[in-house]
Design a protein around this motif. Structure first.
Motif, PDB file in Angstrom:
ATOM      1  N   ILE A  86      62.612 119.346-116.026  1.00 56.48           N
ATOM      2  CA  ILE A  86      62.693 120.715-115.343  1.00 56.48           C
ATOM      3  C   ILE A  86      62.436 121.561-116.854  1.00 56.48           C
ATOM      4  O   ILE A  86      61.989 122.369-116.689  1.00 56.48           O
ATOM      5  CB  ILE A  86      64.209 120.843-114.663  1.00 56.48           C
ATOM      6  CG1 ILE A  86      63.989 120.242-113.260  1.00 56.48           C
ATOM      7  CG2 ILE A  86      64.386 122.339-114.539  1.00 56.48           C
ATOM      8  CD1 ILE A  86      65.619 120.337-112.766  1.00 56.48           C
ATOM      9  N   LYS A  87      63.538 121.436-117.424  1.00 58.86           N
ATOM     10  CA  LYS A  87      63.582 121.870-118.890  1.00 58.86           C
ATOM     11  C   LYS A  87      62.139 121.953-119.576  1.00 58.86           C
ATOM     12  O   LYS A  87      61.768 122.946-120.147  1.00 58.86           O
ATOM     13  CB  LYS A  87      64.600 121.419-119.847  1.00 58.86           C
ATOM     14  CG  LYS A  87      65.400 122.401-120.392  1.00 58.86           C
ATOM     15  CD  LYS A  87      66.433 121.863-121.368  1.00 58.86           C
ATOM     16  CE  LYS A  87      66.790 122.694-122.525  1.00 58.86           C
ATOM     17  NZ  LYS A  87      67.554 122.328-123.451  1.00 58.86           N
ATOM     18  N   ALA A  88      61.228 120.973-119.221  1.00 64.93           N
ATOM     19  CA  ALA A  88      59.997 121.182-120.088  1.00 64.93           C
ATOM     20  C   ALA A  88      59.100 121.625-119.269  1.00 64.93           C
ATOM     21  O   ALA A  88      57.835 122.003-119.735  1.00 64.93           O
ATOM     22  CB  ALA A  88      59.595 119.427-120.078  1.00 64.93           C
ATOM     23  N   ALA A  89      59.325 122.538-118.146  1.00 65.81           N
ATOM     24  CA  ALA A  89      58.326 123.550-117.355  1.00 65.81           C
ATOM     25  C   ALA A  89      57.280 122.720-117.055  1.00 65.81           C
ATOM     26  O   ALA A  89      56.317 123.273-117.527  1.00 65.81           O
ATOM     27  CB  ALA A  89      58.475 124.968-118.185  1.00 65.81           C
ATOM     28  N   GLU A  90      56.969 121.559-116.724  1.00 60.02           N
ATOM     29  CA  GLU A  90      55.906 120.974-116.286  1.00 60.02           C
ATOM     30  C   GLU A  90      55.027 121.347-115.252  1.00 60.02           C
ATOM     31  O   GLU A  90      55.617 121.896-114.050  1.00 60.02           O
ATOM     32  CB  GLU A  90      56.103 119.265-116.222  1.00 60.02           C
ATOM     33  CG  GLU A  90      56.610 118.449-117.145  1.00 60.02           C
ATOM     34  CD  GLU A  90      57.310 117.317-116.864  1.00 60.02           C
ATOM     35  OE1 GLU A  90      57.905 116.367-117.801  1.00 60.02           O
ATOM     36  OE2 GLU A  90      57.251 117.012-115.785  1.00 60.02           O
ATOM     37  N   THR A  91      53.974 121.883-115.507  1.00 58.12           N
ATOM     38  CA  THR A  91      53.141 122.182-114.470  1.00 58.12           C
ATOM     39  C   THR A  91      52.604 121.154-113.355  1.00 58.12           C
ATOM     40  O   THR A  91      52.284 120.103-113.786  1.00 58.12           O
ATOM     41  CB  THR A  91      51.618 122.732-115.128  1.00 58.12           C
ATOM     42  OG1 THR A  91      51.912 123.636-115.986  1.00 58.12           O
ATOM     43  CG2 THR A  91      51.131 123.462-114.038  1.00 58.12           C
ATOM     44  N   PHE A  92      52.631 121.352-112.238  1.00 57.63           N
ATOM     45  CA  PHE A  92      52.182 120.563-111.017  1.00 57.63           C
ATOM     46  C   PHE A  92      50.576 120.713-111.046  1.00 57.63           C
ATOM     47  O   PHE A  92      50.287 121.795-110.423  1.00 57.63           O
ATOM     48  CB  PHE A  92      52.721 120.797-109.864  1.00 57.63           C
ATOM     49  CG  PHE A  92      54.304 120.238-109.626  1.00 57.63           C
ATOM     50  CD1 PHE A  92      54.738 119.025-109.711  1.00 57.63           C
ATOM     51  CD2 PHE A  92      55.404 121.063-109.801  1.00 57.63           C
ATOM     52  CE1 PHE A  92      56.014 118.578-109.571  1.00 57.63           C
ATOM     53  CE2 PHE A  92      56.705 120.792-109.798  1.00 57.63           C
ATOM     54  CZ  PHE A  92      57.147 119.462-109.701  1.00 57.63           C
ATOM     55  N   GLU A  93      49.821 119.351-111.206  1.00 55.86           N
ATOM     56  CA  GLU A  93      48.386 119.542-111.271  1.00 55.86           C
ATOM     57  C   GLU A  93      47.951 118.931-110.028  1.00 55.86           C
ATOM     58  O   GLU A  93      48.266 117.864-109.918  1.00 55.86           O
ATOM     59  CB  GLU A  93      47.568 118.896-112.413  1.00 55.86           C
ATOM     60  CG  GLU A  93      48.304 119.559-113.685  1.00 55.86           C
ATOM     61  CD  GLU A  93      47.497 120.803-114.478  1.00 55.86           C
ATOM     62  OE1 GLU A  93      46.614 121.397-113.466  1.00 55.86           O
ATOM     63  OE2 GLU A  93      47.768 121.472-115.438  1.00 55.86           O
ATOM     64  N   ARG A  94      47.137 119.602-109.059  1.00 60.06           N
ATOM     65  CA  ARG A  94      46.681 118.940-107.980  1.00 60.06           C
ATOM     66  C   ARG A  94      45.292 118.264-108.204  1.00 60.06           C
ATOM     67  O   ARG A  94      44.424 119.017-108.855  1.00 60.06           O
ATOM     68  CB  ARG A  94      46.481 119.849-106.841  1.00 60.06           C
ATOM     69  CG  ARG A  94      46.199 119.055-105.483  1.00 60.06           C
ATOM     70  CD  ARG A  94      46.088 120.184-104.287  1.00 60.06           C
ATOM     71  NE  ARG A  94      45.266 119.377-103.300  1.00 60.06           N
ATOM     72  CZ  ARG A  94      46.009 119.173-102.058  1.00 60.06           C
ATOM     73  NH1 ARG A  94      47.042 119.564-101.647  1.00 60.06           N
ATOM     74  NH2 ARG A  94      44.959 118.282-101.110  1.00 60.06           N
ATOM     75  N   GLU A  95      44.861 117.265-107.491  1.00 60.65           N
ATOM     76  CA  GLU A  95      43.840 116.755-107.872  1.00 60.65           C
ATOM     77  C   GLU A  95      43.445 115.869-106.579  1.00 60.65           C
ATOM     78  O   GLU A  95      44.096 115.103-106.019  1.00 60.65           O
ATOM     79  CB  GLU A  95      43.969 115.526-108.742  1.00 60.65           C
ATOM     80  CG  GLU A  95      42.820 115.082-109.541  1.00 60.65           C
ATOM     81  CD  GLU A  95      42.970 113.955-110.785  1.00 60.65           C
ATOM     82  OE1 GLU A  95      41.984 113.311-111.247  1.00 60.65           O
ATOM     83  OE2 GLU A  95      44.219 113.836-110.943  1.00 60.65           O
ATOM     84  N   ASP A  96      42.272 116.415-106.147  1.00 61.12           N
ATOM     85  CA  ASP A  96      41.693 115.495-104.827  1.00 61.12           C
ATOM     86  C   ASP A  96      40.667 114.268-105.229  1.00 61.12           C
ATOM     87  O   ASP A  96      39.735 114.810-105.777  1.00 61.12           O
ATOM     88  CB  ASP A  96      41.130 116.385-103.785  1.00 61.12           C
ATOM     89  CG  ASP A  96      42.114 117.263-103.145  1.00 61.12           C
ATOM     90  OD1 ASP A  96      42.487 118.480-103.947  1.00 61.12           O
ATOM     91  OD2 ASP A  96      42.859 116.886-102.266  1.00 61.12           O
ATOM     92  N   VAL A  97      41.208 113.281-104.823  1.00 59.13           N
ATOM     93  CA  VAL A  97      40.192 112.037-105.331  1.00 59.13           C
ATOM     94  C   VAL A  97      39.703 111.212-104.223  1.00 59.13           C
ATOM     95  O   VAL A  97      40.236 111.258-103.013  1.00 59.13           O
ATOM     96  CB  VAL A  97      40.834 111.486-106.395  1.00 59.13           C
ATOM     97  CG1 VAL A  97      41.350 112.060-107.519  1.00 59.13           C
ATOM     98  CG2 VAL A  97      42.001 110.585-105.636  1.00 59.13           C
ATOM     99  N   ASP A  98      38.781 110.377-104.255  1.00 54.61           N
ATOM    100  CA  ASP A  98      38.352 109.568-103.107  1.00 54.61           C
ATOM    101  C   ASP A  98      39.608 108.362-103.082  1.00 54.61           C
ATOM    102  O   ASP A  98      40.035 108.045-104.291  1.00 54.61           O
ATOM    103  CB  ASP A  98      37.104 109.059-103.106  1.00 54.61           C
ATOM    104  CG  ASP A  98      36.965 108.074-104.245  1.00 54.61           C
ATOM    105  OD1 ASP A  98      36.815 106.930-103.961  1.00 54.61           O
ATOM    106  OD2 ASP A  98      36.863 108.313-105.456  1.00 54.61           O
ATOM    107  N   PRO A  99      39.895 107.876-102.047  1.00 55.85           N
ATOM    108  CA  PRO A  99      40.709 106.948-101.720  1.00 55.85           C
ATOM    109  C   PRO A  99      40.743 105.597-102.696  1.00 55.85           C
ATOM    110  O   PRO A  99      41.663 105.280-103.010  1.00 55.85           O
ATOM    111  CB  PRO A  99      40.779 106.529-100.310  1.00 55.85           C
ATOM    112  CG  PRO A  99      40.144 107.882 -99.654  1.00 55.85           C
ATOM    113  CD  PRO A  99      39.256 108.480-100.673  1.00 55.85           C
TER     114      PRO A  99
END
Ligand code: ZN
Length: 576
Positions: free
Chosen positions: A53-66
């Motif tokens: 939490i403290k590291a303020a990590e960004t949530f990156e979304r990625e859409d990939v093929d299964p």
């Protein structure tokens, strides 16, 4: 965040699913052989979560093929994720998401070193989590399948800030102290046993409370034109086929058969029994409305995992009634039903702020014509309005056979419970061929109203216990006064006092154990008895009682006859 922290601390752990639930979340893990996680490990896990939490990590979304996602999780040894992806591709049900269409892409979310398979959405970064707390740990089968491996489920909750979290934890503590399962045991009202799972054993004290509620239903129903009936428990399958239960509800019923192989079912609802009884008489329009009430004993085959104290049981009793009315009577009868409900709730001190009235309208799949639904919804609306009640609309929430009004109760811990319901039913009279003879001498269909106000007595008692913290209203308390003789020589006077109390309709118990008066008072307080009456030399001589009231404290000495006359009156009037 929890999965990321657990992966940091327990290399080799397999992660499965972690959905949000009401008031929090959980995540299911398969820990490596020999590792057991208990709540003693929570501080370390929480500390690891806070690092992320403290590291303020960004949530990156990625859409990939299964296939890409599958290869990735396979390489990481995350077998459960692999299985989830395979099922998504095959179009199968996944957790709480009822996926029915096969997917050609899956979404991954990455924060810091951690990547998870997730539908999203997510908040922008981990810093947005202001306060987090792990609450409990339990065993859970992968997808509820007992033939699969048992996983470790960790429950937690999170808030935007510490203040909100603390308020929630406070509420949780209160809820624990008010848990009706705990109170029921402490007050000696009922027990559960493996001898009859999901069914309460009521003690004499608990039965007293239960019967007082049934008596209330009768006393309020009589002047309102209800007539009590008694119908069987066990019915031939043919009746359940007509009612539709055999097709739609059989899994929830207890079934058996007679010696000659006749399939039978225990009733999960009273309605069909009441229809069968109605059919035995040729009714004239002059005799309608017919109002059958029955404190009917019901059985439902609830899953053992769903059972919860008195709130969800397999064996229970409803304050049920079915009204058979003509179209002309519908409006008045519904208005009267709502009045009855309100009068009942008033007795317990429930205010408009506690009770939410909800009008549920036509669902997509329904029987009957639009004109019938227009009329029925309109009539329900008018019934609420003529009683001066505010209500909410549950769009599309009606039963397939008609619209309904539900009564929801919000308890002191802000949880919502459904109490009763009033439902209009045009279909049952058709299915069961119910008729009455009209003024024109021809047969007509009555309309059926289903009506329960407290719902099940079991559940209502559970709700009352939690709402009041066990301080039941005076009229409902199993023992309303305890008489406490100070010494053995006061026992006779105490018994005479008790007899006097009983004459005034006060439920009373003499505590003549050889215990100190202080101890007797303490026990009486723990048992939440409304009045403790101490008898010593002076009281025995003067015919008085030294009164300690549960809520008002010490009321001093009162002439016994006068005090019991007042108390008897308050009880008879069901004053609070
Ligand atoms: Zn019914």
């Amino acid at each position: 965040m929890l999965a990321a922290a657990v992966l940091d601390l327990y290399p080799g752990v397999k992660i499965s699913i972690g959905p949000a639930i009401e008031d929090g979340f959980y995540y299911d893990f398969e820990f490596p052989e020999g590792v057991t996680v208990t709540d003693a490990d929570f501080p370390a896990i929480e500390a690891a979560m806070k690092k992320h939490i403290k590291a303020a990590e960004t949530f990156e979304r990625e859409d990939v093929d299964p296939a890409t996602a599958r290869a990735r999780f396979l390489a990481e040894g995350q077998d459960y994720k692999v299985e989830l992806i395979d099922d998504l591709v095959a179009g199968q049900v996944h957790g709480d998401a009822k996926t029915t269409e096969a997917v050609d892409s899956v979404s991954l979310y990455t924060n810091g070193p951690f990547t998870d398979l997730c539908r999203g959405p997510h908040m922008p970064n981990t810093k947005r989590i202001g306060a987090v707390k792990l609450l409990s740990v339990a065993g859970a089968y992968w997808r509820g399948d007992a033939t699969r491996k048992q996983l470790t489920r960790i429950y937690g909750t999170a808030f935007f800030d510490k203040k909100e979290l603390n308020a929630y934890l406070e509420l949780l503590e209160q809820a624990k102290a008010r848990d009706h399962r705990k109170l029921g045991k402490e007050l000696g009202l009922y027990y559960f046993s493996e001898a009859a799972p999901g069914s309460a054993f009521w003690t004499p004290a608990g039965t007293r409370v239960f019967n007082e509620l049934v008596r209330l239903s009768r006393e309020m129903g009589d002047p309102r034109g209800y007539t009590e009936v008694k119908t069987p428990q066990l019915y031939d399958a043919s009746l359940w086929k007509i009612s539709g239960h055999w097709d739609k509800y059989r899994d929830d019923m207890f079934l058996t058969e007679t010696g000659d192989d006749r399939p039978m079912g225990f009733k999960p609802m009273n309605c069909p029994g009441h229809y069968e009884l109605y059919r035995q008489t040729k009714w004239s329009y002059k005799e309608l409305p017919v109002r059958f009430s029955e404190p009917g004993l019901l059985h439902r085959n609830e899953l053992s995992g769903a059972l919860h104290g008195l709130m969800r049981v397999r064996h229970f009793c409803q304050d049920d009634a079915h009204l058979f009315v003509t179209e002309d009577q519908l409006q008045d009868e519904l208005t009267a039903c709502i009045e009855f409900a309100k009068a009942t709730y008033d007795l317990f001190g429930f205010t408009d702020a506690d009770i939410k009235y909800e009008l549920s309208t036509r669902p997509e799949n329904r029987l009957g014509t639009d004109e019938q639904w227009d009329l029925a919804e309109d009539i329900l609306r008018q019934a609420l309005e003529s009683n001066g009640l505010e209500y909410e609309i549950g769009e599309g929430g009606g039963a397939f056979y008609g619209p309904k009004i539900d009564f929801h109760f919000t308890d002191s811990l802000k949880r919502s419970w459904q109490l009763g319901t009033v439902q209009i039913d045009y279909q049952a009279p058709e299915r069961f061929d119910l008729t009455y003879t009209g003024a024109d001498n021809a047969d007509h269909r009555p309309i059926v109203l289903h009506r329960a106000l407290m719902g099940s007595y079991e559940r209502f008692i559970g709700i009352l216990l939690e709402h009041t913290g066990g301080d039941l209203p005076l009229w409902l308390a199993p023992v309303q006064a305890r008489v406490l003789p100070i010494a053995d020589r006061h026992n006779d006077a105490a018994r005479a006092i008790a007899a006097q109390a009983a004459e005034h309709g006060v439920r009373v118990w003499v505590d003549d154990r050889t215990e100190s008066t202080g101890r007797k008072i303490r026990d009486g307080e723990l048992a939440k008895v409304p009045y403790l009456l101490v008898i010593g030399d002076r009281e025995a001589e003067e015919g008085t009682v030294a009164v300690r009231a549960r809520h008002e404290g010490d009321l001093g000495s009162r002439p016994a006859a006068e005090f019991f006359a007042e108390l008897g009156q308050a009880i008879a009037g069901r004053e609070r």
